[in-house]
Every structure is written in structure tokens, then in C-alpha cells.
Design a protein around this motif. Sequence first.
Motif, PDB file in Angstrom:
ATOM      1  N   ALA A  60     -52.253  11.884 -40.480  1.00 11.46           N
ATOM      2  CA  ALA A  60     -52.159  13.317 -40.196  1.00 11.46           C
ATOM      3  C   ALA A  60     -53.406  13.795 -39.468  1.00 11.46           C
ATOM      4  CB  ALA A  60     -51.960  14.098 -41.493  1.00 11.46           C
ATOM      5  N   TYR A  61     -54.567  13.343 -39.931  1.00  6.61           N
ATOM      6  CA  TYR A  61     -55.828  13.724 -39.288  1.00  6.61           C
ATOM      7  C   TYR A  61     -55.905  13.192 -37.858  1.00  6.61           C
ATOM      8  CZ  TYR A  61     -60.842  14.373 -38.651  1.00  6.61           C
ATOM      9  OH  TYR A  61     -62.072  14.741 -38.163  1.00  6.61           O
ATOM     10  N   THR A 120     -53.466  15.190 -35.486  1.00  3.23           N
ATOM     11  CA  THR A 120     -53.949  16.529 -35.115  1.00  3.23           C
ATOM     12  C   THR A 120     -55.206  16.434 -34.267  1.00  3.23           C
ATOM     13  OG1 THR A 120     -55.119  16.753 -37.215  1.00  3.23           O
ATOM     14  CG2 THR A 120     -52.945  17.735 -37.072  1.00  3.23           C
ATOM     15  N   LEU A 175     -50.081  16.602 -32.769  1.00  5.68           N
ATOM     16  CA  LEU A 175     -49.387  17.302 -33.841  1.00  5.68           C
ATOM     17  C   LEU A 175     -50.180  18.559 -34.163  1.00  5.68           C
ATOM     18  CD1 LEU A 175     -46.995  16.925 -35.859  1.00  5.68           C
ATOM     19  CD2 LEU A 175     -48.615  15.795 -37.375  1.00  5.68           C
ATOM     20  N   GLY A 214     -51.675  21.451 -36.484  1.00  2.29           N
ATOM     21  CA  GLY A 214     -52.091  21.606 -37.861  1.00  2.29           C
ATOM     22  C   GLY A 214     -51.244  22.600 -38.630  1.00  2.29           C
ATOM     23  N   TYR A 246     -47.205  17.899 -40.416  1.00  2.00           N
ATOM     24  CA  TYR A 246     -48.617  17.727 -40.770  1.00  2.00           C
ATOM     25  C   TYR A 246     -48.843  18.084 -42.238  1.00  2.00           C
ATOM     26  CZ  TYR A 246     -53.627  18.631 -40.971  1.00  2.00           C
ATOM     27  OH  TYR A 246     -54.952  18.629 -41.330  1.00  2.00           O
ATOM     28  N   ASN A 296     -49.903  15.634 -45.477  1.00  2.00           N
ATOM     29  CA  ASN A 296     -51.039  15.908 -46.346  1.00  2.00           C
ATOM     30  C   ASN A 296     -50.616  16.071 -47.800  1.00  2.00           C
ATOM     31  OD1 ASN A 296     -53.603  15.957 -44.891  1.00  2.00           O
ATOM     32  ND2 ASN A 296     -52.563  17.443 -43.609  1.00  2.00           N
TER      33      ASN A 296
END
Length: 94
Positions: A22-23, A26, A31, A33, A38, A42
Motif C-alpha cells: 500500500a505504501y 501510493t 494508488l 491514499g 489503499y 492498510n
Amino acid sequence: MTSTDLAIEIIGWIGSALCLGAYLLTSMGWLSGKSALYQAMNFVGGATLAINVLWHRAYPAALLEIGWALIGLAALIGLARARHISERARPNRK
């Protein structure tokens, strides 16, 4: 290593991959946030990592991961509410 230990380790690796993925997505601009994907990554990543670190009695890390998951969940709920309000505000089309 028992089958339970192995399952907990796999869960931890999946959680790490989700949070890191995810990090990365973004950070590269692939992608948003504010996207549901996303936030879901998380939420699930934090929750699965929390399971792993609690199993290992790493309580400071557990607090971090539970917080991470709760923030993701709160964001998902907010996105769902905003979507619901947006859909209700649209005029009915016949």
C-alpha cells in the motif's frame, strides 16, 4: 514449528506485504491514499500483523498495528458513508 506457528508466520508475512505494498503504490502515485483499496490494504495488513505480533507478545508493535488497522477501518467506513450520501443525493433517473 507447529502448524499454528506456521499459520501465524504466514499471516504476518501477508500483513507486511499488504502494508508495504500500500505504501509503495501510493508513494509511486499508482494508488490514491483516499482510495478504498489503499485503506483496505492498510486495514487487513494492520489486522494480520497485529495477530502476528500479539502471538509473539510484542505488545508495543501490537498497539501500532491495532491502531493502523483501526485507522484503515475508520477510513473505509468514512468512504462508504460518503459514497452512500453521494448516491442518495443524486436525482432519480427514470
